[in-house]
Design an enzyme around this catalytic site. Structure first.
Site, PDB file in Angstrom:
ATOM      1  N   GLU A 414     -27.319  44.203   8.032  1.00  0.00           N
ATOM      2  CA  GLU A 414     -25.848  44.200   8.005  1.00  0.00           C
ATOM      3  C   GLU A 414     -25.117  45.131   6.808  1.00  0.00           C
ATOM      4  O   GLU A 414     -24.728  45.042   5.630  1.00  0.00           O
ATOM      5  CB  GLU A 414     -25.770  42.899   6.758  1.00  0.00           C
ATOM      6  CG  GLU A 414     -26.176  41.607   7.966  1.00  0.00           C
ATOM      7  CD  GLU A 414     -24.932  41.130   8.405  1.00  0.00           C
ATOM      8  OE1 GLU A 414     -23.846  41.775   8.483  1.00  0.00           O
ATOM      9  OE2 GLU A 414     -24.937  39.944   8.854  1.00  0.00           O
ATOM     10  N   GLU A 490     -32.214  37.224  14.020  1.00  0.00           N
ATOM     11  CA  GLU A 490     -31.961  36.003  13.132  1.00  0.00           C
ATOM     12  C   GLU A 490     -31.399  34.851  13.680  1.00  0.00           C
ATOM     13  O   GLU A 490     -30.622  35.214  14.475  1.00  0.00           O
ATOM     14  CB  GLU A 490     -31.159  36.247  11.789  1.00  0.00           C
ATOM     15  CG  GLU A 490     -31.721  37.436  10.606  1.00  0.00           C
ATOM     16  CD  GLU A 490     -30.780  37.686   9.550  1.00  0.00           C
ATOM     17  OE1 GLU A 490     -29.986  36.806   9.348  1.00  0.00           O
ATOM     18  OE2 GLU A 490     -31.030  38.628   9.124  1.00  0.00           O
TER      19      GLU A 490
HETATM   20  C1  IPT Z   1     -27.287  36.667   7.665  1.00  0.00           C
HETATM   21  C2  IPT Z   1     -28.262  37.875   6.618  1.00  0.00           C
HETATM   22  O1  IPT Z   1     -28.510  38.953   7.741  1.00  0.00           O
HETATM   23  C3  IPT Z   1     -29.396  37.500   6.194  1.00  0.00           C
HETATM   24  O2  IPT Z   1     -29.815  38.233   5.149  1.00  0.00           O
HETATM   25  C4  IPT Z   1     -29.024  36.076   5.560  1.00  0.00           C
HETATM   26  O3  IPT Z   1     -28.075  36.215   4.485  1.00  0.00           O
HETATM   27  C5  IPT Z   1     -28.798  35.093   6.598  1.00  0.00           C
HETATM   28  O4  IPT Z   1     -27.494  35.593   7.119  1.00  0.00           O
HETATM   29  C6  IPT Z   1     -28.124  33.893   5.955  1.00  0.00           C
HETATM   30  O5  IPT Z   1     -29.152  33.382   5.212  1.00  0.00           O
HETATM   31  S1  IPT Z   1     -25.676  37.309   7.275  1.00  0.00           S
HETATM   32  C7  IPT Z   1     -24.650  35.823   7.749  1.00  0.00           C
HETATM   33  C8  IPT Z   1     -23.614  35.519   6.757  1.00  0.00           C
HETATM   34  C9  IPT Z   1     -24.432  36.135   9.187  1.00  0.00           C
END
Ligand code: IPT
Length: 974
Positions: A414, A490
């Site tokens: 990110e 993710e």
């Molecule tokens: C995404 C992040 O990459 C991760 O670090 C964590 O924050 C996760 O989401 C949520 O728990 S960013 C998300 C706002 C798309």
């Protein structure tokens, strides 16, 4: 005012980055108790470095450790937002600073033969300066990265006890690059050691160990950097290799390394002055025709995102936690880990090599907080930060380059887009062309080798899987991306109850060779163990330390609870990704189990199959089945064993269950460990005859209806067979789950509250007594709204002692229902002593419409307390679904039995749904001196809208007229 840690430069005095090596050169661990002085500001007293400073009165602190978890300052949690004003490279004056001091004596011979003394920090968060005997030896940033300072010239030869002083600042310019979604925790949180670096020693080693699958040959070349430019030899005794460093050797007949067969060969790199021990794994990673392969075959990543976490020591994790993580992953079928979002403790990677996990090693980089400035001044595209970016890449790749487990490098998380990411990528490609590069956040993928996304919906994944995704505006970039393999770095946000939709994602990943698989977000809840205001132990989350800005319970979004107990989500994930999968299949001769080998490398020689037949949950026969000989990805139908075909006809619902388990112990699980489970229904339950209804009898204020006593005026249920029962009402509310709240998805909870579903009240319209029962009609609605639900409760009783309740719920809303409902069911309050719960239905764990892959149909027993799932932030949990019958029994054997028609969802608690909804921590929930029983016709699916899509359409509880029934029977004393 200029302060060194507000500079873009990355410190000074560091030795060149190199591999983490196990050497026979002397080393002195400097872990332990250090003297500690804390200041709220960075301009702490200047006397820290002075050799004769009297620190005898200072308290001590554990190193490795975070000061916020040892009594100084406080942890703070933010996800995306920086907890300080965004004005890079500046940081606030309030900059907690920890002064650390200790002494050490050089072991005999430490500097013999011209050896140098090198101070190595494996991780200091976030900026540090170090002095030895009053002389500054270096400064550094890069919290999750090692740094080495040569301290030889600083050592005061007149002293036997040398003084090491380290000043650590919480905030530095580098903090802008370290905005990962986790607690802000500072200090020397990884190991510290003083290393003897012998003259002529092995400074660095780079193992290149490829595997040619067609030829079955390993190709080995070990580069070595020898101090003074000398030569090194490379020894791999098991393979008869004795070669010069840098020389390429072909090794026929090696066994390759994979996550499933993590074959390692012991090796040494030797000079006259030093021996370095290595464990070499031969493997080749390649993207072939848009497919991610290792050793010539496609590999599917069934991964998790792992932050380093301990509920007591934060990111200062020890061997125990690291090993637990690896073993728990292996035991649950996880085969891949993304080290989100920084390189882990080096020991973790050794454990991945040893037990077998595919690793995406991610650089310590995230600048997510610039989202709130519309990415203005984002470091990723600002040349002033270029060196910092390159430094992070170098220190990651150099440290970790020799691990066979690492199959992808990731630039970071990110951080939007920009030239500095491109520069990192170019540097990595040049240094290590053997591993593809991953970076998620530039969807045109200019500097990565795989197309990566996070939280894409099922529909989007389906499009990508078939290479029919929406095109990029630039056709060249589009063609390039379309040719890439796809990974969800993710997905399936494991916050609270859930994630739902796992099985459907997995199906998509397996539907196409383009899909490399994915990494569930995330491995573990980061709840910090704490005593709450009431003195009870709880797991703290954002806001519990008085933070001004924070992101609440978003820090608790893992598959493990903070104490590493697996959550239902992990069990579900294990079932969904099981390497040996058993799924029902319709065949001409009825339903059979189809077994699929979902390994990428292994056949099924290590798998035993056990079967059992149970009638109404009670086992009537069992045995073993021959395991079919299946290569990876092949399937076979399992015929029913002869013995099963010969069984007497079933008098109850009959299930055939097969479990696949380990034939022998592995490094990660004992013999018998379950790898997969499947069931088919052999015979449905025989139809139940309903006895003729009894007529209600009026006695005073009561209506007697078989075993039930109703209030004649209100129709309320008073007792069942002498058991005090009250509060029976239609129940439509559930304590919103984190996914209902949908912080980074489509939230349902606010709409539900707006509609008043959390504050429904009931009005009884009529109580009609007929020859065959009692009908209670009414309406359930919230204050200030004309929306509501018409309800009809039809009570009847039979001569067999059963009391039947049939319920109609009819949604009435002139404006229509804009969202699905939380649940449709009834609830009632029972005496507290009914604490033993036995049910025939899905279990043993909880399940909802789109979760519960880990559950199966059987007979299970748990206490009321055991039925609760302790999500860090209290919410709906613990439902047992598709329950044919459930009994709640007191120690004396009295109790209540409830049957579904044919099934019902069951929730049992010592507190009301309202109390569950109101609590912020588990420890606030209080025994209300009764047992609340929820009987549900349906619940809304779970989904993963806490970050990502909500439940799939088929799992929504759309408002519609519903009729369901349950039957109560009273259990008498044993
Ligand atoms: C995404 C992040 O990459 C991760 O670090 C964590 O924050 C996760 O989401 C949520 O728990 S960013 C998300 C706002 C798309």
């Amino acid at each position: 005012m200029s302060r060194w840690f507000e500079d873009f430069a990355v410190g000074r005095g560091a030795r060149p980055a190199r591999a983490h090596l196990r050497s026979d050169a002397p080393a002195l661990s400097l872990n332990g108790r250090w003297r500690f002085r804390y200041a709220e500001h960075a301009d702490a007293p200047a006397d820290l470095a002075q050799v004769d400073l009297d620190d005898g009165g200072w308290p001590t602190i554990a190193v490795p450790g975070h000061w916020q978890l040892q009594g100084w300052g406080a942890p703070a949690y933010t996800n995306v937002r920086y907890p300080f004003p965004v004005e890079p490279p500046h940081v606030p004056d309030e900059n907690p600073t920890g002064d650390h001091r200790r002494t050490f004596a050089l072991p005999d011979g430490f500097l013999a033969g011209g050896a140098r003394a090198v101070l190595r920090f494996e991780g200091v968060d976030s900026a540090c300066v170090a002095w030895v005997d009053g002389v500054e030896v270096g400064r550094s940033t890069g919290s999750r990265l090692p740094v080495e300072f040569d301290v030889t010239d600083a050592l005061d030869g007149d002293r036997t006890e040398h003084v090491l002083a380290v000043r650590v600042h919480q905030w530095s310019a580098a903090s802008y690059l370290e905005d990962q979604d986790m607690w802000w925790l500072s200090g020397i949180f990884r190991d510290v050691a003083l290393l003897s670096r012998p003259a002529g020693g092995v400074e660095d080693v780079f193992v290149h160990a490829g595997f040619d699958a067609a030829a079955g040959t390993g190709r080995l070349r070990v580069e070595a950097v020898v101090d003074g430019g000398g030569r090194a030899r490379v020894l791999v005794p098991e393979l008869g290799v004795d070669a010069a460093a840098g020389e390429e050797v072909l090794v026929p007949g090696v066994q390759p390394w994979s996550a499933e067969v993590p074959r390692l060969y012991e090796a040494e790199v030797v000079t006259g002055a030093e021996r370095v021990r290595l464990r070499i794994g031969f493997r080749t990673v390649a993207i072939v025709d848009g497919v991610f392969t290792v050793n010539g075959a496609p590999v599917k990543l069934r991964g998790v995102n792992r932050h380093e976490f301990s509920p007591d020591t934060g990111r200062a994790v020890g061997e125990v936690e690291m090993l637990a993580d690896v073993l728990l992953m292996k035991q649950h079928g996880v085969n891949a880990v993304r080290t989100s979002h920084y390189p882990p403790h080096p020991r973790f990677l050794e454990l991945c090599d040893e037990h077998g996990l595919w690793v995406v090693d991610e650089c310590d980089l995230e600048t997510h907080g610039f989202f709130f400035t519309d990415w203005r001044e984002n470091p990723s595209d600002d040349p002033r930060w270029r060196e910092d970016y390159l430094d992070r890449a170098r220190r990651t790749i150099e440290r970790d380059k020799n691990h066979p487990s690492i199959v992808l490098w990731s630039l970071g998380n990110e951080s939007w887009t920009g030239q500095n990411l491109a520069a990192m990528s170019a540097w990595i490609k040049d240094r290590d062309p053997s591993r593809p590069i991953h970076y998620e956040h530039d969807w045109a993928v200019p500097y990565a080798d795989v197309y990566s996304r996070m939280y894409a919906t099922h529909a989007e994944v389906a499009a990508i899987a078939t290479r029919t995704e929406e095109a990029l505006p630039d056709p060249v970039a589009d063609a390039r991306r379309r040719a890439m393999p796809f990974v969800q770095c993710e997905y399936a946000h494991a916050m609270g109850n859930g994630p739902g939709g796992l099985a459907e994602y997995q199906e998509l990943f397996e539907s196409s060779e383009r899909c490399m698989g994915g990494f569930v977000w995330e491995w573990i809840d980061h709840g910090l163990r704490q005593r709450g205001p009431d003195g009870r132990e709880r797991f703290a989350y954002g806001g519990d330390f008085g933070e001004v800005v924070h992101d609440g319970a978003f820090v608790a979004d893992g598959l493990l609870f903070p104490d590493r107990t697996p959550s239902p989500g992990l069990l579900d994930y294990a079932a969904v990704i099981a390497p040996v999968r058993l799924r029902p299949r319709a065949t001409p001769s009825g339903e059979l189990l189809r077994l699929t080998n979902h390994h990428d490398v292994l056949d099924l020689a290590h798998v035993r199959l056990a079967w059992s037949v149970a009638d109404g949950g009670v086992e009537v026969a069992r045995g073993e089945l021959a395991t079919p000989d299946l290569p990876p990805r092949a399937s076979a139908l399992l015929e029913l064993p002869e013995e099963v075909l010969r069984l007497e006809p079933a008098a109850a619902e009959r299930w055939f269950t097969v479990t696949a388990h380990l034939a022998a112990a592995t490094s990660w699980a004992p013999q018998g460990h379950v790898l997969g489970r499947g069931q088919v229904l052999l015979a449905p339950a025989p139809a139940r005859q309903r006895p003729a209804p009894l007529a209600p009898v009026r006695r005073g204020p009561d209506l007697l209806l078989g075993a039930a006593v109703l209030d004649a005026r209100t129709g309320a249920l008073r007792s069942l067979g002498g058991l005090d029962v009250d509060g029976l009402e239609v129940a439509l509310w559930r304590a919103p789950t984190d996914n209902d709240r949908g912080v980074h998805g489509e939230p349902l909870e606010p709409v539900w509250r707006e509609l008043g579903l959390d504050r429904l009240r009931h009005r009884t319209a009529s109580v009609s007594v007929g020859a065959d029962g009692v009908v209670v009609a009414g309406r359930t609605a919230a204050a200030g709204t004309d929306a509501g639900f018409g309800t009809v409760l039809r009570w009847s009783a039979g001569a067999d002692g059963g009391v039947r309740l049939e319920v109609d719920v009819v949604p009435e809303n002139p404006a229509g229902w804009p969202v699905p409902l939380p649940r449709v069911g009834v609830r009632l309050r029972l005496p507290r002593r009914l604490e033993e719960v036995t049910w025939f239905g899905r279990g043993p764990g909880e399940s909802y419409p789109d979760t519960g892959a880990a559950t199966w149909t059987g007979l299970f027993s748990r206490t009321v307390d055991e039925l609760q799932t302790p999500y860090v932030r209290p919410q709906e949990n613990g439902q047992r679904s598709q329950v044919r019958w459930v009994s709640l029994t007191a120690p004396d054997g009295t109790g209540l039995l409830v049957r579904g028609e044919p099934t019902v969802g069951v929730g049992v608690r010592r507190w009301s749904t309202e109390a569950l909804d109101a609590a912020a921590h588990d420890a606030e929930l209080r025994d209300e001196g009764c047992v609340w029983l929820h009987l549900d016709a349906a619940q809304q699916g779970i989904g993963t809208a806490s970050c990502g899509p909500g439940p799939l359409p088929q799992h929504l509880l759309t408002a519609a007229p519903t009729t369901f029934a349950v039957e109560f029977a009273v259990q008498r004393q044993r």
